[in-house]
Structures are given as structure tokens and as C-alpha cells.
Design an enzyme around this catalytic site. Structure first.
Site, PDB file in Angstrom:
ATOM      1  N   ARG A 243       0.813  -1.221   0.000  1.00  0.00           N
ATOM      2  CA  ARG A 243       0.000   0.000   0.000  1.00  0.00           C
ATOM      3  C   ARG A 243       0.845   1.269   0.000  1.00  0.00           C
ATOM      4  NH1 ARG A 243      -4.440  -2.764   3.876  1.00  0.00           N
ATOM      5  NH2 ARG A 243      -5.921  -3.341   2.235  1.00  0.00           N
ATOM      6  N   GLN A 337      -8.501  23.709 -11.487  1.00  0.00           N
ATOM      7  CA  GLN A 337      -9.108  25.010 -11.212  1.00  0.00           C
ATOM      8  C   GLN A 337      -8.122  26.146 -11.481  1.00  0.00           C
ATOM      9  OE1 GLN A 337     -12.278  24.929 -10.509  1.00  0.00           O
ATOM     10  NE2 GLN A 337     -12.599  27.141 -10.366  1.00  0.00           N
ATOM     11  N   GLU A 364      -6.084  -1.779  -4.058  1.00  0.00           N
ATOM     12  CA  GLU A 364      -5.356  -2.244  -2.861  1.00  0.00           C
ATOM     13  C   GLU A 364      -6.088  -1.865  -1.570  1.00  0.00           C
ATOM     14  OE1 GLU A 364      -1.204  -2.507  -2.619  1.00  0.00           O
ATOM     15  OE2 GLU A 364      -0.881  -2.395  -4.774  1.00  0.00           O
ATOM     16  N   GLY A 365      -7.412  -1.899  -1.649  1.00  0.00           N
ATOM     17  CA  GLY A 365      -8.252  -1.578  -0.503  1.00  0.00           C
ATOM     18  C   GLY A 365      -8.782  -0.171  -0.599  1.00  0.00           C
ATOM     19  N   THR A 366     -10.103  -0.023  -0.681  1.00  0.00           N
ATOM     20  CA  THR A 366     -10.690   1.317  -0.765  1.00  0.00           C
ATOM     21  C   THR A 366     -10.303   2.133   0.470  1.00  0.00           C
ATOM     22  OG1 THR A 366     -12.716   0.721   0.414  1.00  0.00           O
ATOM     23  CG2 THR A 366     -12.682   0.363  -1.986  1.00  0.00           C
TER      24      THR A 366
END
Length: 382
Positions: A243, A337, A364-366
């Protein structure tokens, strides 16, 4: 810049990767996004420069880079092209289960050609009905003699169909829940292995994301990683370690967007002066820079925790991935913006950066799962 304790030889390596990214990777980024084709030239470039060898130990033909050097390399590549940065991140992701649980024989068989870049790796956990709830997987593996027979499918697999080496998770004991999941090394050319749909994605468009299908797929028993039932533990340990690489990808995207916004604000003239002289723009840039630097500190910190051999780094890995990816969305949005109408056009890379950033909040995992990981660590601490 964030404090990072990088060895002198790795400092030189990161400097070389930064130069390579600016000179060779950046000019290709827009075309990779436009065509949506896998960038084989970028893969070869990373292989020739031994960048794909970074995750692998020296005794198996790799560079044996520190985790800190890994995240810095992913950051530098992603600063110019998120798809190219992902090449390195997924080479680590797909091979980490073998690094953590593989035998010496398995490492000797697979690591040299992964380190050379001859082979790509993939990580097969997610299924159509099993995303955040990994325990809901339906892919099964039944042992018959010296072979496991796999049946099922995996969805949204990065490098799917391109990777020669796939670490795949399947149920060997469906009644045992997560303790019934096992991990396997599945070669692309094993009988019964095939590739289903290729996904058409919002971002990281040059990275192939595909469905892997197993129809009585024959996997030698010697390709089991660890023991039967170790699979869920191997998957979670893998994600804890990789992660930070997704955090680094998000960090690189955010830094690239900040660079673009600063440069544009100095050049864009409105009301007879650069828009950078307007306090409203200055405050936006200041907030963007602060988010980028905070993300960098978190990503580098957990990488150094891993390098020091600390065991309880899971929540810090989740924090780094979550914070950096959220920051990437905010920073790329603000970059658009600052550029105004030009930011919305494909003539400038800001809109691509925002599309690329979105996936870092998901794979890889919310980030909702990351918050669960963090909260559980806090609430179970003694």
C-alpha cells in the site's frame, strides 16, 4: 523536502530515475493515455535500467532496494506518468506473496526473470462479487494427487493477461471462511488458464486490467505458497507492504499536478499580471503544497518502518495510502481550477492526472477499508 534516510547509492539511483522520468517517460505520457495501449517501450526501459529489479533480493538477480527507495522510485515515475509508475508498483505487488511465503526453490524459479523484466507479475485476489470482502471469493482449488484444480475467475487484475506469473488466491476449504483460503503461483501457460474481458477504464489507461478465468486449471502442488489455509494471511501481509507504493503513486501524481499549477500560474496573464500574483491563487498553491508534503512524510515514514523491520506498521501503511490518495484527488482538482478552462482540456495533463488519481482511492483496498484498518488498530491497542 521530507527527511528520508536514503543510502548514498540509492540516492544516486533515485536521481537517475528522476532524470529518466523527465527525459524519457514524460514525453510518452499523453500518448499512452490517448491510445490506451500497454507501454511495452516503458516496460523495456525500466527493465534495461534495472528499475524492475528493485523489489527483488540480490541473491535472486534483483537490486534488493529498500522500501524507501521503492516508494521514491514509484513517486518519481508517477510524477510524469501514473501508468509507468504502476509498472514498478505491480511488479512488487504480484511478487510479494512469493517473497513473504515462497520457498527458496520457488524464488529461484521465478525471481530472476521477474527481476530482469522478462516476466511481469500480477496479483489475483479480487472477484466480481468479492472486492472489499475478500472472504466472499468463489474461486476454488481442489487437490488431486500432485496437482490443484482451480475453477473460478478474478476481476480487475492489473497486468491481467500480460503477466507470466500470477499469485492467485482460492478456497481450498470453503467451509473455513478466511482460514480456508490458499495462495498459488499460477503461470500464464498452465492448462485451463485464460483471459476474459479487458476493462476500459477512466484512468491509468495504458495499464491492462483484465479478468482471469480458471477452467479446471492445473496448478502443480509445488506452486502452493506456504500451507493450505495461509492464503488470506499472505494476502493481507502483502497489501500491508505494498500500500505504501500506491501512496507513492498518488504522491507522484499530486506532485506533478502541483508542478503544473505553479508553472502555469507564473505564465498565465490576466488583468495585466500573472495569476500567481493573486492571493486567491497563492493560497490554493500553498494548500496544495502542504498536502503534498504531508503525504510524502507519511509515505516515507511507513517505508522506513518496513526497512527497520518493525512489525506493527499496518495502520501506518493504511494511513499513508489513504491520506496520499485523498490528497491526490484534492490537489489534481485544484490544479484543474488553477488552469481554468485549459485544465479541463486534454491539451494539458491536469485532467489526466485527476483521472489517474481516482484509482488510488480504490485499489489495494478502498479508503473506507483503510479507515476500518486504522480504527481497529486504535480500538484494539492494549
Amino acid at each position: 523536502m521530507a527527511i528520508a534516510h536514503v543510502a548514498e547509492d540509492e540516492q544516486a539511483l533515485i536521481a537517475a530515475i528522476r532524470e529518466l522520468a523527465q527525459e524519457r517517460v514524460a514525453p510518452r505520457a499523453a500518448e499512452i493515455d490517448h491510445t490506451g495501449e500497454f507501454p511495452w517501450d516503458m516496460k523495456e526501459l525500466l527493465a534495461q535500467q534495472d528499475i524492475l529489479a528493485m523489489p527483488f533480493p540480490a541473491e535472486y538477480g534483483g537490486v534488493g532496494a529498500s522500501e524507501l527507495a521503492m516508494v521514491m522510485a514509484i513517486e518519481e515515475l508517477s510524477r510524469c506518468c501514473a501508468t509507468t509508475g504502476l509498472l514498478l508498483a505491480v511488479q512488487q505487488l504480484g511478487s510479494t506473496p512469493i517473497l513473504l511465503a515462497g520457498t527458496d526453490e520457488q524464488k529461484k524459479q521465478y525471481f530472476p526473470r521477474l527481476a530482469s523484466g522478462e516476466w511481469l507479475a500480477a496479483f489475483g485476489l479480487t472477484e466480481a462479487g468479492s472486492g472489499s470482502d475478500a472472504a466472499a471469493m468463489r474461486t476454488v482449488a481442489v487437490r488431486k494427487g500432485d496437482t490443484y484444480i482451480l475453477n473460478g475467475a478474478k476481476r480487475f487484475i492489473t497486468n491481467g493477461g500480460l503477466a507470466q506469473v500470477n499469485t492467485v488466491f482460492a478456497l481450498t476449504d470453503p467451509a473455513a471462511g478466511t482460514r480456508g483460503i490458499s495462495a498459488f503461483i499460477v503461470d500464464k501457460d498452465f492448462p485451463g488458464f485464460s483471459v476474459g474481458r479487458i476493462e476500459d477504464k477512466m484512468g491509468i489507461k495504458g495499464s491492462q486490467t483484465a479478468e482471469l478465468i480458471f477452467t479446471d486449471c492445473e496448478v502443480p502442488a509445488q506452486n502452493l505458497l506456504g500451507r493450505e489455509g495461509d492464503g488470506f494471511k499472505i494476502a493481507m501481509r502483502t497489501l500491508d507492504r505494498t500500500r505504501p507504493g500506491i501512496g507513492a503513486q498518488a504522491l507522484g501524481i499530486a506532485q506533478g499536478a502541483l508542478d503544473l499549477a505553479v508553472s502555469y500560474s507564473k505564465q498565465r496573464i490576466q488583468f495585466n499580471k500573472p495569476i500567481a500574483e493573486n492571493q486567491g491563487i497563492q493560497f490554493m498553491l500553498a494548500d496544495m503544497a502542504t498536502k503534498v508534503e504531508a503525504a510524502r512524510l507519511m509515505v516515507y515514514n511507513v517505508a522506513e518502518m518496513i526497512d527497520r523491520g518493525e512489525q506493527n506498521f499496518s495502520q501506518y501503511s493504511a494511513m499513508a495510502k489513504m491520506f496520499a490518495s485523498d490528497a491526490a484527488i484534492e490537489v489534481t482538482n485544484d490544479a484543474i481550477q488553477v488552469l481554468g478552462g485549459y485544465g479541463y482540456m486534454k491539451e494539458y495533463p491536469a485532467e489526466r492526472m485527476m483521472r489517474d488519481a481516482k484509482i488510488t482511492q480504490i485499489y489495494e483496498g478502498t479508503n473506507q477499508i483503510q479507515r476500518l484498518v486504522i480504527a481497529r488498530a486504535l480500538l484494539t491497542a492494549s
